[in-house]
Design a protein around this motif. Structure first.
Motif, PDB file in Angstrom:
ATOM      1  N   GLY A 383      -7.163  -8.350  -5.500  1.00  0.00           N
ATOM      2  CA  GLY A 383      -7.625  -9.019  -4.297  1.00  0.00           C
ATOM      3  C   GLY A 383      -7.011  -8.485  -3.018  1.00  0.00           C
ATOM      4  O   GLY A 383      -7.424  -8.871  -1.917  1.00  0.00           O
ATOM      5  N   LEU A 384      -6.023  -7.611  -3.121  1.00  0.00           N
ATOM      6  CA  LEU A 384      -5.432  -7.004  -1.922  1.00  0.00           C
ATOM      7  C   LEU A 384      -6.412  -5.996  -1.312  1.00  0.00           C
ATOM      8  O   LEU A 384      -7.150  -5.318  -2.018  1.00  0.00           O
ATOM      9  N   LYS A 385      -6.396  -5.912  -0.002  1.00  0.00           N
ATOM     10  CA  LYS A 385      -7.277  -4.987   0.685  1.00  0.00           C
ATOM     11  C   LYS A 385      -6.679  -3.583   0.712  1.00  0.00           C
ATOM     12  O   LYS A 385      -5.474  -3.407   0.618  1.00  0.00           O
ATOM     13  N   GLU A 386      -7.567  -2.614   0.896  1.00  0.00           N
ATOM     14  CA  GLU A 386      -7.122  -1.230   1.011  1.00  0.00           C
ATOM     15  C   GLU A 386      -6.186  -1.070   2.204  1.00  0.00           C
ATOM     16  O   GLU A 386      -5.190  -0.330   2.146  1.00  0.00           O
ATOM     17  N   SER A 387      -6.485  -1.788   3.284  1.00  0.00           N
ATOM     18  CA  SER A 387      -5.645  -1.701   4.474  1.00  0.00           C
ATOM     19  C   SER A 387      -4.242  -2.236   4.210  1.00  0.00           C
ATOM     20  O   SER A 387      -3.256  -1.722   4.757  1.00  0.00           O
ATOM     21  N   MET A 392       1.491  -0.843   3.343  1.00  0.00           N
ATOM     22  CA  MET A 392       2.700  -0.835   2.532  1.00  0.00           C
ATOM     23  C   MET A 392       3.207   0.591   2.353  1.00  0.00           C
ATOM     24  O   MET A 392       4.408   0.871   2.471  1.00  0.00           O
ATOM     25  N   LEU A 393       2.295   1.527   2.122  1.00  0.00           N
ATOM     26  CA  LEU A 393       2.685   2.908   1.847  1.00  0.00           C
ATOM     27  C   LEU A 393       3.093   3.663   3.105  1.00  0.00           C
ATOM     28  O   LEU A 393       4.057   4.434   3.104  1.00  0.00           O
ATOM     29  N   VAL A 394       2.375   3.443   4.181  1.00  0.00           N
ATOM     30  CA  VAL A 394       2.604   4.225   5.402  1.00  0.00           C
ATOM     31  C   VAL A 394       3.670   3.586   6.286  1.00  0.00           C
ATOM     32  O   VAL A 394       4.594   4.254   6.767  1.00  0.00           O
ATOM     33  N   GLY A 396       5.490   0.685   5.446  1.00  0.00           N
ATOM     34  CA  GLY A 396       6.495  -0.102   4.729  1.00  0.00           C
ATOM     35  C   GLY A 396       6.336  -1.599   4.930  1.00  0.00           C
ATOM     36  O   GLY A 396       7.291  -2.361   4.730  1.00  0.00           O
ATOM     37  N   LYS A 397       5.138  -2.050   5.302  1.00  0.00           N
ATOM     38  CA  LYS A 397       4.905  -3.469   5.533  1.00  0.00           C
ATOM     39  C   LYS A 397       4.844  -4.210   4.203  1.00  0.00           C
ATOM     40  O   LYS A 397       4.032  -3.894   3.331  1.00  0.00           O
ATOM     41  N   LYS A 398       5.693  -5.198   4.040  1.00  0.00           N
ATOM     42  CA  LYS A 398       5.796  -5.905   2.761  1.00  0.00           C
ATOM     43  C   LYS A 398       4.538  -6.716   2.479  1.00  0.00           C
ATOM     44  O   LYS A 398       4.015  -7.410   3.354  1.00  0.00           O
ATOM     45  N   LEU A 399       4.079  -6.629   1.247  1.00  0.00           N
ATOM     46  CA  LEU A 399       2.966  -7.455   0.797  1.00  0.00           C
ATOM     47  C   LEU A 399       3.490  -8.833   0.431  1.00  0.00           C
ATOM     48  O   LEU A 399       4.620  -8.977  -0.038  1.00  0.00           O
ATOM     49  N   SER A 400       2.673  -9.858   0.632  1.00  0.00           N
ATOM     50  CA  SER A 400       3.099 -11.216   0.275  1.00  0.00           C
ATOM     51  C   SER A 400       3.295 -11.354  -1.223  1.00  0.00           C
ATOM     52  O   SER A 400       4.161 -12.084  -1.692  1.00  0.00           O
ATOM     53  N   LYS A 401       2.490 -10.622  -1.996  1.00  0.00           N
ATOM     54  CA  LYS A 401       2.595 -10.646  -3.450  1.00  0.00           C
ATOM     55  C   LYS A 401       1.917  -9.411  -3.992  1.00  0.00           C
ATOM     56  O   LYS A 401       0.899  -8.967  -3.461  1.00  0.00           O
ATOM     57  N   MET A 402       2.485  -8.829  -5.043  1.00  0.00           N
ATOM     58  CA  MET A 402       1.881  -7.652  -5.670  1.00  0.00           C
ATOM     59  C   MET A 402       1.097  -8.139  -6.879  1.00  0.00           C
ATOM     60  O   MET A 402       1.668  -8.699  -7.808  1.00  0.00           O
ATOM     61  N   ARG A 403      -0.231  -7.928  -6.833  1.00  0.00           N
ATOM     62  CA  ARG A 403      -1.082  -8.467  -7.883  1.00  0.00           C
ATOM     63  C   ARG A 403      -1.995  -7.383  -8.438  1.00  0.00           C
ATOM     64  O   ARG A 403      -2.007  -6.269  -7.968  1.00  0.00           O
ATOM     65  N   GLY A 404      -2.781  -7.779  -9.456  1.00  0.00           N
ATOM     66  CA  GLY A 404      -3.773  -6.878 -10.014  1.00  0.00           C
ATOM     67  C   GLY A 404      -3.226  -6.014 -11.137  1.00  0.00           C
ATOM     68  O   GLY A 404      -2.055  -6.080 -11.502  1.00  0.00           O
ATOM     69  N   LEU A 405      -4.103  -5.186 -11.679  1.00  0.00           N
ATOM     70  CA  LEU A 405      -3.739  -4.331 -12.809  1.00  0.00           C
ATOM     71  C   LEU A 405      -2.544  -3.452 -12.490  1.00  0.00           C
ATOM     72  O   LEU A 405      -1.620  -3.332 -13.283  1.00  0.00           O
ATOM     73  N   MET A 406      -2.530  -2.853 -11.305  1.00  0.00           N
ATOM     74  CA  MET A 406      -1.475  -1.901 -10.996  1.00  0.00           C
ATOM     75  C   MET A 406      -0.127  -2.585 -10.760  1.00  0.00           C
ATOM     76  O   MET A 406       0.913  -1.933 -10.839  1.00  0.00           O
ATOM     77  N   ALA A 487       2.672  -0.475  -5.750  1.00  0.00           N
ATOM     78  CA  ALA A 487       3.402  -1.372  -6.666  1.00  0.00           C
ATOM     79  C   ALA A 487       4.789  -0.822  -6.958  1.00  0.00           C
ATOM     80  O   ALA A 487       5.774  -1.578  -7.013  1.00  0.00           O
ATOM     81  N   ARG A 488       4.867   0.479  -7.142  1.00  0.00           N
ATOM     82  CA  ARG A 488       6.145   1.123  -7.439  1.00  0.00           C
ATOM     83  C   ARG A 488       7.108   0.982  -6.264  1.00  0.00           C
ATOM     84  O   ARG A 488       8.291   0.657  -6.431  1.00  0.00           O
ATOM     85  N   ARG A 489       6.598   1.223  -5.058  1.00  0.00           N
ATOM     86  CA  ARG A 489       7.448   1.102  -3.882  1.00  0.00           C
ATOM     87  C   ARG A 489       7.908  -0.339  -3.697  1.00  0.00           C
ATOM     88  O   ARG A 489       9.064  -0.595  -3.355  1.00  0.00           O
ATOM     89  N   TYR A 490       6.999  -1.270  -3.929  1.00  0.00           N
ATOM     90  CA  TYR A 490       7.345  -2.686  -3.817  1.00  0.00           C
ATOM     91  C   TYR A 490       8.472  -3.034  -4.784  1.00  0.00           C
ATOM     92  O   TYR A 490       9.446  -3.703  -4.428  1.00  0.00           O
ATOM     93  N   TYR A 491       8.332  -2.554  -6.023  1.00  0.00           N
ATOM     94  CA  TYR A 491       9.334  -2.832  -7.059  1.00  0.00           C
ATOM     95  C   TYR A 491      10.694  -2.232  -6.693  1.00  0.00           C
ATOM     96  O   TYR A 491      11.735  -2.886  -6.823  1.00  0.00           O
TER      97      TYR A 491
END
Length: 508
Positions: A383-387, A392-394, A396-406, A487-491
């Protein structure tokens, strides 16, 4: 106890209300999509209330009478008169093939089972092995994976012992479970709790057609999968194995009935394998010989004994150089996405009809392709958007939650399989579009051009000049590698606290 049962009845009823509302919304969405795709009115009739096989599964009735029902259940339990009502038996597909038999108990019985399980688990938590992860309230699948990876990363030479139990939940002998329930040294329970556990152990059940006729069977073996009581009893059934393996050198990890043991000496591996055999002999639990690889050496090069390059466990492939995606997981991902591609791009125009007024496919304006890309993005990113992923990658903005298959594969050390999946995804969509365009041309007279791989990836197949919405859609194709990187960067930065693990029973 009575108050806890009452609150659990209300909680379960509210959860069913939420699930029914979600299902109703999905049905409305399906009818709308069907009409847009085909130009036809078809589907389930709106406003049809859910049908309950008996009042035992009606959340309105049980929420309204929660206090009285909780009082009745607790009174009967205290007087050793409690018996759960017959459970509804149904089957779901296993990830690896075959069917899994599940039991759905009435709402009050489910509530009592949940309260019972939580109280017994809390009282016995320190008795259970810390290496058993599926039943611990503070551990999850990530803890099991990290525990196993830690040993592999720090041990130069590793022998693996993997044993598979045959139909584990359904095959545990009831006599063995009864002895464990009555053993106060193993399980601390009150007489009332022991009496209730035994009633669930020998409950009645039936499939829907037999249930409606009142023809029930009685369980004489195994545990009632689908109930929290089953989790407790299944964990209890392997407690002796946990205790035996804890005394052996090396490391073992158990998640439900999935057990993997590692050590650095062959003689120790032989002893561990004997512990498995001894446990099966004493408990009556059956070993699946065909699916039990037994002892292997973990190494990249073939040795004198059976050698495996990886240990496959919980959807991961553990190798000497880190964690990879397992082959079986890749196959399940491809199967899931292949079904979505067929459903969105081919099935309706081939088997039903095509709504020409909706899709100007010749002008680069294909709703079905856009819907497919959105569906795949939801599957990969939860459910996270591409933006959000790019931020997060460019930045470093933290996501509220990391979800989904990845999010589940945040622990992966290597992206080789993900790169292959990205290439497979583009090629599969392009092949399906060729088939789709051929059907549109031959059956509906619509001339279309199959977009190139690069246009599918960057979304330039969509002519935004024709877009009349208020906000431009995210058209570029989601990426396994990009989702994993986020997901890896978040972890690595924030840990696993807000990374959502899969639910118990997920096909990994």
């Amino acid at each position: 106890m009575q108050k806890a049962i009452k609150n659990e009845i209300k909680r379960l009823s509210d959860r069913i209300f939420a699930r029914e509302k979600f299902r109703s919304n999905k049905e409305d969405e399906y009818r709308e999509k069907f009409t847009r795709r085909t130009g036809r009115k078809f589907g389930l009739k709106p406003g049809v209330p859910p049908g309950y096989i008996t009042r035992d599964f009606d959340p309105k009735y049980y929420k309204r009478n929660a206090n009285f029902l909780a009082k009745t259940i607790w009174y009967k339990a205290q007087n050793f008169e409690y018996k759960p009502k017959p459970a509804l038996n149904f089957e779901i597909a296993k990830p690896g093939g075959g069917k899994r038999s599940l039991m759905a108990f009435s709402i009050p019985d489910t509530a009592f089972a949940n309260v019972l399980m939580r109280r017994i688990r809390e009282r016995n938590l320190k008795k259970f092995s810390p290496h058993s992860f599926a039943y611990h309230p503070h551990n999850d699948i990530f803890d099991a994976i990290l525990d196993l990876r830690g040993y592999i990363a720090t041990t130069p030479k590793i022998y693996t012992v993997q044993i598979d139990f045959k139909d584990y939940f359904d095959s545990i002998p009831s006599s063995y479970l009864l002895n464990l329930i009555d053993d106060r040294e193993i399980l601390s329970t009150t007489p009332v709790e022991r009496g209730a556990l035994k009633q669930f152990l020998f409950h009645q059940f039936a499939k829907r057609r037999q249930y409606e006729k009142g023809k029930f069977s009685r369980r004489t073996r195994g545990t009632p999968q689908g109930s929290s009581i089953s989790l407790l009893l299944a964990n209890l059934a392997n407690h002796a194995l946990d205790t035996a393996l804890e005394k052996r050198p090396g490391k073992f990890v158990r998640f439900a009935d999935d057990v993997t043991a590692l050590c650095d000496r062959y003689d120790d591996a032989v002893d561990i394998e004997r512990e498995f055999a001894r446990h099966c002999e004493l408990s009556g639990i059956r070993m699946n010989v065909a699916k039990s690889p037994g002892i292997s050496l973990l190494a990249d090069k073939q040795a004198e004994i059976r050698t495996e390059k990886s240990v496959k466990y919980l959807g991961y492939s553990f190798r000497e150089n880190g964690l990879h995606l397992s082959d079986s997981t890749v196959d399940r991902i491809k199967s899931k996405i292949s079904r979505l591609i067929s459903l969105y791009l081919i099935k309706y125009i081939r088997d039903v009809s095509f709504n020409k007024s909706r899709s100007s496919v010749s002008d680069g304006y294909d709703w079905d392709l856009l819907g497919l890309i959105t569906e795949i993005r939801n599957y990969l990113y939860g459910g996270l958007k591409e933006s959000q992923i790019r931020a997060m990658l460019v930045d470093g903005k933290k996501l509220s939650k990391m979800r989904g298959l990845m999010s589940f594969y945040a622990l992966l050390d290597h992206k080789d399989a993900l790169q292959e999946l990205d290439g497979w995804l583009v090629q599969s969509i392009k092949r399906a579009l060729k088939v789709r365009n051929k059907i549109l041309k031959n059956k509906y007279g619509c001339y279309t051009v199959t977009p190139s791989r690069s246009k599918i990836i960057d979304g330039s197949w969509l002519n935004l000049g024709n877009w009349d919405g208020n906000e431009y859609p995210e058209v570029n194709l989601p990426s396994f590698v990009r989702g994993w990187r986020a997901a890896r960067r978040y972890y690595l930065i924030y840990g696993l606290k807000d990374v959502e693990p899969p639910k118990y029973g997920y096909g990994y």
